[in-house]
Every structure is written in structure tokens, then in C-alpha cells.
Write an enzyme that holds these catalytic residues in place. Structure first.
Site, PDB file in Angstrom:
ATOM      1  N   LYS A   1       0.830  -1.214   0.000  1.00 54.30           N
ATOM      2  CA  LYS A   1       0.000   0.000   0.000  1.00 54.30           C
ATOM      3  C   LYS A   1       0.863   1.263   0.000  1.00 54.30           C
ATOM      4  O   LYS A   1       0.623   2.179  -0.775  1.00 54.30           O
ATOM      5  CB  LYS A   1      -0.900   0.045   1.261  1.00 54.30           C
ATOM      6  CG  LYS A   1      -1.840  -1.126   1.401  1.00 54.30           C
ATOM      7  CD  LYS A   1      -2.680  -1.011   2.670  1.00 54.30           C
ATOM      8  CE  LYS A   1      -1.877  -1.040   3.961  1.00 54.30           C
ATOM      9  NZ  LYS A   1      -1.172  -2.313   4.223  1.00 54.30           N
TER      10      LYS A   1
ATOM     11  N   ARG B   1      -9.091   1.232   8.822  1.00 57.68           N
ATOM     12  CA  ARG B   1      -8.702  -0.150   9.098  1.00 57.68           C
ATOM     13  C   ARG B   1      -9.772  -0.889   9.873  1.00 57.68           C
ATOM     14  O   ARG B   1      -9.595  -2.073  10.189  1.00 57.68           O
ATOM     15  CB  ARG B   1      -7.422  -0.164   9.924  1.00 57.68           C
ATOM     16  CG  ARG B   1      -6.151  -0.408   9.137  1.00 57.68           C
ATOM     17  CD  ARG B   1      -4.982  -0.404  10.111  1.00 57.68           C
ATOM     18  NE  ARG B   1      -3.869  -1.150   9.633  1.00 57.68           N
ATOM     19  CZ  ARG B   1      -2.782  -0.608   9.074  1.00 57.68           C
ATOM     20  NH1 ARG B   1      -2.700   0.676   8.877  1.00 57.68           N
ATOM     21  NH2 ARG B   1      -1.784  -1.379   8.711  1.00 57.68           N
TER      22      ARG B   1
ATOM     23  N   ARG C   1      11.669  -5.890   4.528  1.00 53.89           N
ATOM     24  CA  ARG C   1      11.373  -4.446   4.467  1.00 53.89           C
ATOM     25  C   ARG C   1      12.355  -3.666   5.329  1.00 53.89           C
ATOM     26  O   ARG C   1      12.683  -4.082   6.434  1.00 53.89           O
ATOM     27  CB  ARG C   1       9.942  -4.175   4.944  1.00 53.89           C
ATOM     28  CG  ARG C   1       9.662  -2.678   5.132  1.00 53.89           C
ATOM     29  CD  ARG C   1       8.213  -2.317   5.035  1.00 53.89           C
ATOM     30  NE  ARG C   1       7.417  -2.812   6.143  1.00 53.89           N
ATOM     31  CZ  ARG C   1       6.092  -2.614   6.250  1.00 53.89           C
ATOM     32  NH1 ARG C   1       5.438  -1.959   5.293  1.00 53.89           N
ATOM     33  NH2 ARG C   1       5.441  -3.090   7.278  1.00 53.89           N
TER      34      ARG C   1
ATOM     35  N   ARG D   1      11.625  -2.440  11.149  1.00 60.39           N
ATOM     36  CA  ARG D   1      10.660  -2.007  12.162  1.00 60.39           C
ATOM     37  C   ARG D   1      10.429  -3.122  13.181  1.00 60.39           C
ATOM     38  O   ARG D   1      10.361  -4.289  12.828  1.00 60.39           O
ATOM     39  CB  ARG D   1       9.331  -1.659  11.482  1.00 60.39           C
ATOM     40  CG  ARG D   1       9.295  -0.252  10.926  1.00 60.39           C
ATOM     41  CD  ARG D   1       8.142  -0.013   9.978  1.00 60.39           C
ATOM     42  NE  ARG D   1       6.866  -0.571  10.434  1.00 60.39           N
ATOM     43  CZ  ARG D   1       5.755  -0.519   9.697  1.00 60.39           C
ATOM     44  NH1 ARG D   1       5.758   0.060   8.508  1.00 60.39           N
ATOM     45  NH2 ARG D   1       4.635  -1.049  10.149  1.00 60.39           N
TER      46      ARG D   1
ATOM     47  N   ARG E   1      -0.417  -9.320  13.287  1.00 61.85           N
ATOM     48  CA  ARG E   1      -1.001  -8.252  12.460  1.00 61.85           C
ATOM     49  C   ARG E   1      -1.870  -8.824  11.349  1.00 61.85           C
ATOM     50  O   ARG E   1      -2.877  -8.219  10.975  1.00 61.85           O
ATOM     51  CB  ARG E   1       0.113  -7.376  11.884  1.00 61.85           C
ATOM     52  CG  ARG E   1       0.763  -6.512  12.956  1.00 61.85           C
ATOM     53  CD  ARG E   1       2.067  -5.926  12.504  1.00 61.85           C
ATOM     54  NE  ARG E   1       1.908  -4.984  11.417  1.00 61.85           N
ATOM     55  CZ  ARG E   1       2.895  -4.588  10.618  1.00 61.85           C
ATOM     56  NH1 ARG E   1       4.102  -5.063  10.789  1.00 61.85           N
ATOM     57  NH2 ARG E   1       2.662  -3.725   9.673  1.00 61.85           N
TER      58      ARG E   1
HETATM   59  P1  ADP Z   1       2.339  -1.799   3.181  1.00 62.05           P
HETATM   60  O1  ADP Z   1       2.358  -0.290   3.161  1.00 62.05           O
HETATM   61  O2  ADP Z   1       1.114  -2.370   2.557  1.00 62.05           O
HETATM   62  O3  ADP Z   1       2.603  -2.358   4.530  1.00 62.05           O
HETATM   63  P2  ADP Z   1       4.903  -1.617   1.757  1.00 62.05           P
HETATM   64  O4  ADP Z   1       4.607  -0.720   0.599  1.00 62.05           O
HETATM   65  O5  ADP Z   1       5.663  -1.033   2.873  1.00 62.05           O
HETATM   66  O6  ADP Z   1       3.539  -2.308   2.260  1.00 62.05           O
HETATM   67  O7  ADP Z   1       5.647  -2.914   1.190  1.00 62.05           O
HETATM   68  C1  ADP Z   1       6.077  -3.957   2.076  1.00 62.05           C
HETATM   69  C2  ADP Z   1       7.462  -4.452   1.632  1.00 62.05           C
HETATM   70  O8  ADP Z   1       7.346  -5.153   0.389  1.00 62.05           O
HETATM   71  C3  ADP Z   1       8.475  -3.333   1.392  1.00 62.05           C
HETATM   72  O9  ADP Z   1       9.746  -3.804   1.746  1.00 62.05           O
HETATM   73  C4  ADP Z   1       8.381  -3.082  -0.111  1.00 62.05           C
HETATM   74  O10 ADP Z   1       9.602  -2.563  -0.637  1.00 62.05           O
HETATM   75  C5  ADP Z   1       8.065  -4.473  -0.651  1.00 62.05           C
HETATM   76  N1  ADP Z   1       7.169  -4.463  -1.815  1.00 62.05           N
HETATM   77  C6  ADP Z   1       6.135  -3.607  -2.078  1.00 62.05           C
HETATM   78  N2  ADP Z   1       5.517  -3.905  -3.235  1.00 62.05           N
HETATM   79  C7  ADP Z   1       6.148  -5.007  -3.729  1.00 62.05           C
HETATM   80  C8  ADP Z   1       5.982  -5.810  -4.927  1.00 62.05           C
HETATM   81  N3  ADP Z   1       5.007  -5.562  -5.805  1.00 62.05           N
HETATM   82  N4  ADP Z   1       6.827  -6.855  -5.080  1.00 62.05           N
HETATM   83  C9  ADP Z   1       7.798  -7.127  -4.167  1.00 62.05           C
HETATM   84  N5  ADP Z   1       8.005  -6.413  -3.046  1.00 62.05           N
HETATM   85  C10 ADP Z   1       7.205  -5.355  -2.817  1.00 62.05           C
HETATM   86  P1  ADP Z   2       1.718  -1.502   7.333  1.00 62.31           P
HETATM   87  O1  ADP Z   2       1.966  -0.462   6.263  1.00 62.31           O
HETATM   88  O2  ADP Z   2       2.814  -2.492   7.395  1.00 62.31           O
HETATM   89  O3  ADP Z   2       0.379  -2.142   7.244  1.00 62.31           O
HETATM   90  P2  ADP Z   2       1.347   0.764   8.997  1.00 62.31           P
HETATM   91  O4  ADP Z   2       2.567   1.596   8.974  1.00 62.31           O
HETATM   92  O5  ADP Z   2       0.208   1.163   8.148  1.00 62.31           O
HETATM   93  O6  ADP Z   2       1.770  -0.734   8.703  1.00 62.31           O
HETATM   94  O7  ADP Z   2       0.808   0.630  10.483  1.00 62.31           O
HETATM   95  C1  ADP Z   2       1.645   0.230  11.535  1.00 62.31           C
HETATM   96  C2  ADP Z   2       0.814   0.112  12.817  1.00 62.31           C
HETATM   97  O8  ADP Z   2       0.249   1.396  13.136  1.00 62.31           O
HETATM   98  C3  ADP Z   2      -0.377  -0.832  12.729  1.00 62.31           C
HETATM   99  O9  ADP Z   2      -0.035  -2.168  12.970  1.00 62.31           O
HETATM  100  C4  ADP Z   2      -1.271  -0.257  13.838  1.00 62.31           C
HETATM  101  O10 ADP Z   2      -0.803  -0.629  15.125  1.00 62.31           O
HETATM  102  C5  ADP Z   2      -1.048   1.246  13.694  1.00 62.31           C
HETATM  103  N1  ADP Z   2      -2.043   1.840  12.769  1.00 62.31           N
HETATM  104  C6  ADP Z   2      -1.794   2.410  11.556  1.00 62.31           C
HETATM  105  N2  ADP Z   2      -2.938   2.845  11.003  1.00 62.31           N
HETATM  106  C7  ADP Z   2      -3.942   2.532  11.874  1.00 62.31           C
HETATM  107  C8  ADP Z   2      -5.356   2.685  11.864  1.00 62.31           C
HETATM  108  N3  ADP Z   2      -6.000   3.254  10.828  1.00 62.31           N
HETATM  109  N4  ADP Z   2      -6.045   2.236  12.941  1.00 62.31           N
HETATM  110  C9  ADP Z   2      -5.433   1.679  13.970  1.00 62.31           C
HETATM  111  N5  ADP Z   2      -4.120   1.467  14.045  1.00 62.31           N
HETATM  112  C10 ADP Z   2      -3.364   1.896  12.998  1.00 62.31           C
END
Ligand code: ADP
Ligand code: ADP
Ligand code: ZN
Length: 212
Positions: free
Chosen positions: A13, A86, A125, A158, A169
Site C-alpha cells: 500500500k 482499518r 522491508r 521495524r 497483524r
Molecule cells: P504496506 O504499506 O502495505 O505495509 P509496503 O509498501 O511497505 O507495504 O511494502 C512492504 C514491503 O514489500 C516493502 O519492503 C516493499 O519494498 C516491498 N514491496 C512492495 N511492493 C512489492 C511488490 N510488488 N513486489 C515485491 N516487493 C514489494
Molecule cells: P503496514 O503499512 O505495514 O500495514 P502501517 O505503517 O500502516 O503498517 O501501520 C503500523 C501500525 O500502526 C499498525 O499495525 C497499527 O498498530 C497502527 N495503525 C496504523 N494505522 C492505523 C489505523 N488506521 N487504525 C489503527 N491502528 C493503525
């Protein structure tokens, strides 16, 4: 253009939201980044959020909703929301706040990635707490190992990306966040992309949805 990114933790995302923000010139608003900036700054909000985040749990709605509403208050030209909503109550609050101004979400983009792929993605990541950039040691490495291309700060794994926490999660995602797919399907704004493709191919799919 008001866009929401849906998908499991690690689905990509944030990666896609940054590309959308750049192409369509709208702000990228990540609730996770806002919480992490508050933790880094030692604010009260940050301290409250950290206890939940470290356990892989969601920060309670009463904290998160107010924070997000403040942030989007003056963004009249749109935005891409990454990590919000979420929960169903978060989605309902957003719908209601927008409706009060005669607005609505235009697109909810679900980045679909099965659980099997997620653990790998998360353990590779690397995040920059300085500017919010994310990398992957295999799929998107920085030019210089361990250093952010954009701002030069050291990259970190992280705490909540360790496998035990990622499993938790994912459970939370299936219970509390996945129902939003139906919520936005009913609102007739849902679009889906296959998030297992390479990053550029996923983005191509999104551009087809949003238009050039
Ligand atoms: P989210 O915001 O949904 O948690 P991220 O954008 O941070 O996800 O992506 C999670 C991890 O996967 C990061 O290390 C990112 O560089 C990698 N990643 C994101 N998109 C892809 C993809 N299409 N293929 C492989 N790795 C990806
Ligand atoms: P990822 O991109 O890997 O899904 P985020 O950076 O979006 O992780 O979120 C990290 C953490 O921050 C989540 O696991 C949660 O604890 C908190 N968080 C982020 N957005 C929300 C939300 N909309 N509601 C509740 N908790 C949140
Ligand atoms: Zn950086």
C-alpha cells in the site's frame, strides 16, 4: 481525487500510495507514518500508540479517527490514504465526515496479496524513520546498503515487522480490516489489483483504474 488503499500489512500500500501521490499530485497520508513520527518525537499520542503497535494491535479508534480527521480537514483537492480506514467504525466516520461536506471516497484500491507472501516481504522491508521511505533488501534495495537514498538516514527493520508480530497483524487484518472490502464494494468504489506482481506492474494496473 480521494483514494483509499486497502490490503494486508506488507501488501504494498505504501509503495503504491507514494507513486500515486507523485503522479496525481495529491498528498500521501499514512496513519502508520504519523504514529511513527509521534513515537520518534516522544509525544503523548506517540506513547499511547506505541504500546498497541508493538503488539501488532490496532491503535484504538478514538485516538486514530480524531487524528486522521484533523489531518485531512483542509485537504480539499484530495489525497491518498494509506492505512486508514482499518476498521468499520473508521470507515463509517470517514464516510460521514465527507458526506457532511458533500464529498465521498472516489476509489478504494485493494492491493491483493496472499498471506504466504507477506512474511517474506516484511522481513525484507527496511524503513527510513526520517522521511518515511521504504525499501526491500531484495525487491527494492537502496543504492547504498542500509542508507536511505532520499535523506541519507540509516534504515531500520521495524520492531513490528518481526515474524511473530507480523502473524498477529495478519490475524488483526483478517478480523478487523478485511470486512472493508465488502464495505467499499457496496459503496461501488472498490477496485482490485494483483499485488503479487512486480511493483511497476502493480502501479500500471492502478493507473488503468484511475486514468492517465
Ligand atoms: P504496506 O504499506 O502495505 O505495509 P509496503 O509498501 O511497505 O507495504 O511494502 C512492504 C514491503 O514489500 C516493502 O519492503 C516493499 O519494498 C516491498 N514491496 C512492495 N511492493 C512489492 C511488490 N510488488 N513486489 C515485491 N516487493 C514489494
Ligand atoms: P503496514 O503499512 O505495514 O500495514 P502501517 O505503517 O500502516 O503498517 O501501520 C503500523 C501500525 O500502526 C499498525 O499495525 C497499527 O498498530 C497502527 N495503525 C496504523 N494505522 C492505523 C489505523 N488506521 N487504525 C489503527 N491502528 C493503525
Ligand atoms: Zn529517508
Amino acid at each position: 481525487m480521494k483514494i483509499i488503499m486497502l490490503g494486508a500489512p506488507g501488501a504494498g500500500k505504501g509503495t503504491q500510495a507514494k507513486k500515486i501521490a507523485e503522479k496525481y499530485q495529491i498528498p500521501h497520508i499514512s496513519t502508520g507514518d504519523i504514529f511513527r513520527a509521534n513515537i520518534k518525537g516522544g509525544t503523548e499520542l506517540g506513547m499511547k500508540a506505541k504500546t498497541f503497535m508493538d503488539q501488532g494491535m490496532l491503535v484504538p479508534d478514538e485516538i486514530t479517527i480524531g487524528m486522521l480527521m484533523d489531518r485531512i480537514g483542509h485537504c480539499i483537492n484530495g489525497y491518498v490514504l494509506d492505512g486508514f480506514p482499518r476498521t468499520i467504525p473508521q470507515a463509517e466516520s470517514l464516510t460521514k465526515a465527507l458526506a457532511e461536506r458533500g464529498e465521498k471516497v472516489d476509489y478504494a484500491i485493494n492491493v491483493d496479496v496472499p498471506d504466504e507472501n507477506i512474511i517474506n516481504r516484511m522481513s525484507g522491508r527496511r524503513a527510513c524513520l526520517g522521511c518515511g521511505a521504504t525499501y526491500h533488501i531484495t525487491f527494492n534495495p537502496p543504492v547504498k546498503e542500509g542508507i536511505c537514498d532520499t535523506c541519507g538516514q540509516e534504515l531500520v527493520l521495524r520492531d513490528d515487522d518481526k515474524p511473530e508480530t507480523v502473524k498477529k497483524r495478519l490475524d488483526v487484518y483478517h478480523q478487523q480490516t478485511q470486512p472493508l472490502i465488502d464495505y467499499y464494494k457496496n459503496a461501488e468504489v472498490l477496485a482490485e489489483v494483483d499485488g503479487t506482481q512486480p511493483m511497476d506492474a502493480v502501479f500500471q494496473g492502478i493507473v488503468e483504474i484511475l486514468g492517465e
